[in-house]
Design a protein around this motif. Structure first.
Motif, PDB file in Angstrom:
ATOM      1  N   UNK A 144      -4.422   1.521  -7.640  1.00  0.00           N
ATOM      2  CA  UNK A 144      -3.032   1.982  -7.715  1.00  0.00           C
ATOM      3  C   UNK A 144      -3.014   3.498  -7.558  1.00  0.00           C
ATOM      4  N   UNK A 145      -2.432   3.944  -6.455  1.00  0.00           N
ATOM      5  CA  UNK A 145      -2.346   5.376  -6.180  1.00  0.00           C
ATOM      6  C   UNK A 145      -0.987   5.894  -6.626  1.00  0.00           C
ATOM      7  N   UNK A 146      -0.971   7.046  -7.270  1.00  0.00           N
ATOM      8  CA  UNK A 146       0.258   7.666  -7.747  1.00  0.00           C
ATOM      9  C   UNK A 146       0.289   9.124  -7.299  1.00  0.00           C
ATOM     10  N   UNK A 147       1.422   9.763  -7.509  1.00  0.00           N
ATOM     11  CA  UNK A 147       1.626  11.179  -7.207  1.00  0.00           C
ATOM     12  C   UNK A 147       1.352  11.490  -5.730  1.00  0.00           C
ATOM     13  N   UNK A 148       1.729  10.546  -4.863  1.00  0.00           N
ATOM     14  CA  UNK A 148       1.633  10.792  -3.428  1.00  0.00           C
ATOM     15  C   UNK A 148       2.839  11.597  -2.959  1.00  0.00           C
ATOM     16  N   UNK A 149       2.750  12.151  -1.762  1.00  0.00           N
ATOM     17  CA  UNK A 149       3.854  12.926  -1.191  1.00  0.00           C
ATOM     18  C   UNK A 149       4.760  12.017  -0.375  1.00  0.00           C
ATOM     19  N   UNK A 150       6.067  12.165  -0.490  1.00  0.00           N
ATOM     20  CA  UNK A 150       6.978  11.306   0.288  1.00  0.00           C
ATOM     21  C   UNK A 150       6.917  11.607   1.780  1.00  0.00           C
ATOM     22  N   UNK A 151       7.184  10.566   2.582  1.00  0.00           N
ATOM     23  CA  UNK A 151       7.246  10.733   4.030  1.00  0.00           C
ATOM     24  C   UNK A 151       5.982  11.301   4.631  1.00  0.00           C
ATOM     25  N   UNK A 152       4.828  10.870   4.147  1.00  0.00           N
ATOM     26  CA  UNK A 152       3.545  11.469   4.534  1.00  0.00           C
ATOM     27  C   UNK A 152       2.558  10.403   4.977  1.00  0.00           C
ATOM     28  N   UNK A 153       1.795  10.706   6.021  1.00  0.00           N
ATOM     29  CA  UNK A 153       0.728   9.805   6.485  1.00  0.00           C
ATOM     30  C   UNK A 153      -0.547  10.097   5.711  1.00  0.00           C
ATOM     31  N   UNK A 154      -1.190   9.030   5.267  1.00  0.00           N
ATOM     32  CA  UNK A 154      -2.451   9.141   4.540  1.00  0.00           C
ATOM     33  C   UNK A 154      -3.530   8.354   5.276  1.00  0.00           C
ATOM     34  N   UNK A 155      -4.758   8.826   5.147  1.00  0.00           N
ATOM     35  CA  UNK A 155      -5.914   8.058   5.597  1.00  0.00           C
ATOM     36  C   UNK A 155      -6.781   7.768   4.384  1.00  0.00           C
ATOM     37  N   UNK A 156      -7.470   6.647   4.427  1.00  0.00           N
ATOM     38  CA  UNK A 156      -8.259   6.244   3.270  1.00  0.00           C
ATOM     39  C   UNK A 156      -9.580   5.628   3.704  1.00  0.00           C
ATOM     40  N   UNK A 157     -10.441   5.521   2.740  1.00  0.00           N
ATOM     41  CA  UNK A 157     -11.762   4.941   2.971  1.00  0.00           C
ATOM     42  C   UNK A 157     -12.176   4.218   1.694  1.00  0.00           C
ATOM     43  N   UNK A 158     -12.465   2.926   1.813  1.00  0.00           N
ATOM     44  CA  UNK A 158     -12.951   2.150   0.675  1.00  0.00           C
ATOM     45  C   UNK A 158     -14.451   1.941   0.848  1.00  0.00           C
ATOM     46  N   UNK A 159     -15.200   2.287  -0.180  1.00  0.00           N
ATOM     47  CA  UNK A 159     -16.656   2.176  -0.133  1.00  0.00           C
ATOM     48  C   UNK A 159     -17.141   1.120  -1.124  1.00  0.00           C
ATOM     49  N   UNK A 160     -18.255   0.487  -0.778  1.00  0.00           N
ATOM     50  CA  UNK A 160     -18.859  -0.514  -1.655  1.00  0.00           C
ATOM     51  C   UNK A 160     -20.222  -0.044  -2.124  1.00  0.00           C
ATOM     52  N   UNK A 161     -20.647  -0.639  -3.230  1.00  0.00           N
ATOM     53  CA  UNK A 161     -21.978  -0.382  -3.766  1.00  0.00           C
ATOM     54  C   UNK A 161     -22.435  -1.635  -4.499  1.00  0.00           C
ATOM     55  N   UNK A 162     -23.733  -1.895  -4.545  1.00  0.00           N
ATOM     56  CA  UNK A 162     -24.210  -3.051  -5.318  1.00  0.00           C
ATOM     57  C   UNK A 162     -23.877  -2.892  -6.798  1.00  0.00           C
ATOM     58  N   UNK A 163     -23.982  -3.955  -7.591  1.00  0.00           N
ATOM     59  CA  UNK A 163     -23.694  -3.858  -9.020  1.00  0.00           C
ATOM     60  C   UNK A 163     -24.465  -2.706  -9.668  1.00  0.00           C
ATOM     61  N   UNK A 164     -23.753  -1.882 -10.411  1.00  0.00           N
ATOM     62  CA  UNK A 164     -24.374  -0.754 -11.095  1.00  0.00           C
ATOM     63  C   UNK A 164     -24.618   0.448 -10.216  1.00  0.00           C
TER      64      UNK A 164
END
Length: 499
Positions: A144-164
């Motif tokens: 859950x992302x908060x405090x974003x800027x209105x009317x704005x394009x965002x780029x994101x990256x989701x990363x994975x890692x093994x347990x721990x």
């Protein structure tokens, strides 16, 4: 290309998409074979859904489908048909297969995920902590992302890692736009679809043509009005219900679209439990899979906030309402009257209050099922049907009393524009995801309500913008290839004639 060949090519394509999104060496895992989904975007918030998988791609068409037979409780005989009797489903897996090795499977994996995001083109990333995915929720996690800027394009990256772990093994990238502020006049484009049946894919390589066609419009957001998938025949357990989601969202067109466009998801009957269902209904042929499990699985498989009915403001000229049509409904066979409902009292009161208070130039109710119709006479499941006429009349009357308010709906397997003959309320049915899934009506069944009718697959697009300084809303029906088949434009009358 036949369907089997499509699925083989689909597995290859998904692998390519994920490799392109990864910065680390392959074969480390865990992976993102079912991609990401970005949802519930407002002017300052968003939810990013992710799920970890053991393998980088789905199981291909070399694996069989599960087999469902029905046992007669009296004779013990097995049949492929339920026969509309109290037969008990028996789910079997052919020799060498299992729930983890059937066509389209993408088994989940334990591990950790973190999210990095920034304003598009920016130099510095904001990042979350590492979070363990939840094995009790199909190895998913929602940021859950908060405090974003209105009317704005965002780029994101989701990363994975093994347990721990605390270093990235794999990654998948995405993007989205936040809604403009409520006092900002902005051009906004969104698309709407329904009826996404897995056997009715039409894209070469697997998936649906509508997704690249919608991407070509560069929409600000997308609304899926329900029937996102169809549980009815094969989802006899909770595990098989989750498999439906894995095989649908590991398709290349779906995976690619949802990492690039924010979405709002609405559930209907087939992606809750079964055709025309309601709470408390009994259905032995659904096996171990229950209505309540269907509700829970939906919430774990899409980015979703606190409740399934909500509204979002997109600038000064538009607000959309997305409503819930399954959780609070009365049984369909119940006699019609003031106590019979699809929405429930709380949701209905919320909708009337917030819609009446909104100062958006245009207001759009997005409903999983029709409000206006017309629909087939034998149907008993929506507000355009006679057995929900009391609440249907109430809602149509209220909606028509609100200036510049429209309805967009899903559920029906054909496109239409209808104007209610009693109130003048206008409704736009988006049509199903593919031509193969169109039907249930015919083009010669033109009714007095119809302003446009086409039994075809495709999608609806809506554009709100200022033309010559005047707020304007345009509704366009598209074919599966994106071709515009019908369009309408509306402007506020007072603004057109200020004198």
């Amino acid at each position: 290309m036949n369907f089997t060949a499509m699925l083989r090519k689909s597995a290859w394509f998904v692998g390519i998409v994920l490799v392109l999104g990864c910065s680390r060496a392959a074969n480390q895992g865990p992976y993102f074979a079912t991609g990401i989904k970005i949802g519930e975007v407002s002017s300052d918030q968003a939810i990013v859904w992710t799920r970890l998988t053991r393998a980088p791609r789905r199981v291909g068409a070399e694996a069989p489908l599960p087999q469902v037979l029905y046992r007669d409780p009296e004779t013990g005989e097995l049949s492929e048909d339920w026969g509309r009797r109290s037969r008990i489903p028996v789910v079997g897996f052919r020799e060498g297969s299992s729930i983890e090795w059937i066509e389209g499977a993408a088994p989940g994996s334990p591990g950790r995920v973190r999210l990095l995001y920034r304003v598009a083109g920016g130099t510095g990333w904001q990042q979350t902590d590492w979070h363990d995915v939840d094995p009790d929720r199909d190895f998913t996690h929602q940021f859950r992302l908060t405090e974003l800027q209105p009317g704005t394009s965002y780029e994101l990256r989701v990363e994975s890692s093994p347990p721990g772990g605390r270093s990235a093994a794999e990654a998948i990238e995405g993007r989205f736009r936040t809604a403009p502020a409520a006092d900002q006049a902005s051009r906004v484009v969104f698309t709407v679809s329904t009826g996404q049946a897995y056997p009715d894919q039409d894209a070469e390589g697997g998936g649906y043509k509508i997704y690249p066609a919608m991407l070509a419009l560069d929409p600000d957001f997308f609304v899926h009005t329900g029937d996102i998938l169809y549980y009815d025949r094969l989802a006899k357990t909770e595990a098989l219900a989750r498999w439906h989601w894995a095989r649908m969202y590991s398709l290349p067109t779906n995976l690619e679209f949802h990492r690039r466009v924010a979405s709002y998801f609405i559930k209907d009957d087939h992606d809750t439990w079964m055709n025309d269902c309601w709470p408390g209904q009994e259905a032995p042929f659904m096996g171990e899979f229950t209505f309540e499990q269907g509700q829970a699985v939906f919430l774990e498989q899409v980015p979703m906030g606190e409740r399934t009915w909500r509204s979002y403001r997109w600038g000064s000229d538009m607000e959309v309402w997305l409503v819930e049509g399954r959780d609070h409904r009365s049984p369909n066979p119940m006699p019609d009257g003031p106590d019979k409902t699809i929405w429930g009292a709380e949701q209905k009161a919320w909708f009337k209050k917030t819609a009446a208070e909104s100062d958006a130039t245009f207001r759009i109710l997005i409903s999983p099922t029709p409000i206006v119709g017309p629909d087939r006479e034998n149907k008993q499941d929506n507000h355009s049907n006679s057995n929900f006429q009391y609440e249907g009349n109430e809602l149509r009357s209220f909606l028509a009393s609100q200036e510049r308010m429209f309805v967009a709906c899903g559920d029906r397997h054909w496109q239409y524009v209808s104007e209610d003959l009693q109130t003048g309320l206008r409704e736009y049915s988006c049509g199903p995801a593919s031509d193969q899934h169109a039907g249930g009506w015919s083009n010669d069944m033109l009714r007095p309500e119809h302003r446009y009718l086409n039994v075809i697959g495709g999608f609806l697009s809506v554009t709100v913008e200022r033309l010559d300084g005047v707020p304007t809303i345009s509704f366009r029906h598209h074919g599966v290839d994106g071709k515009v088949l019908n369009q309408e434009q509306h402007r506020p009358k007072l603004m057109l004639h200020p004198d």
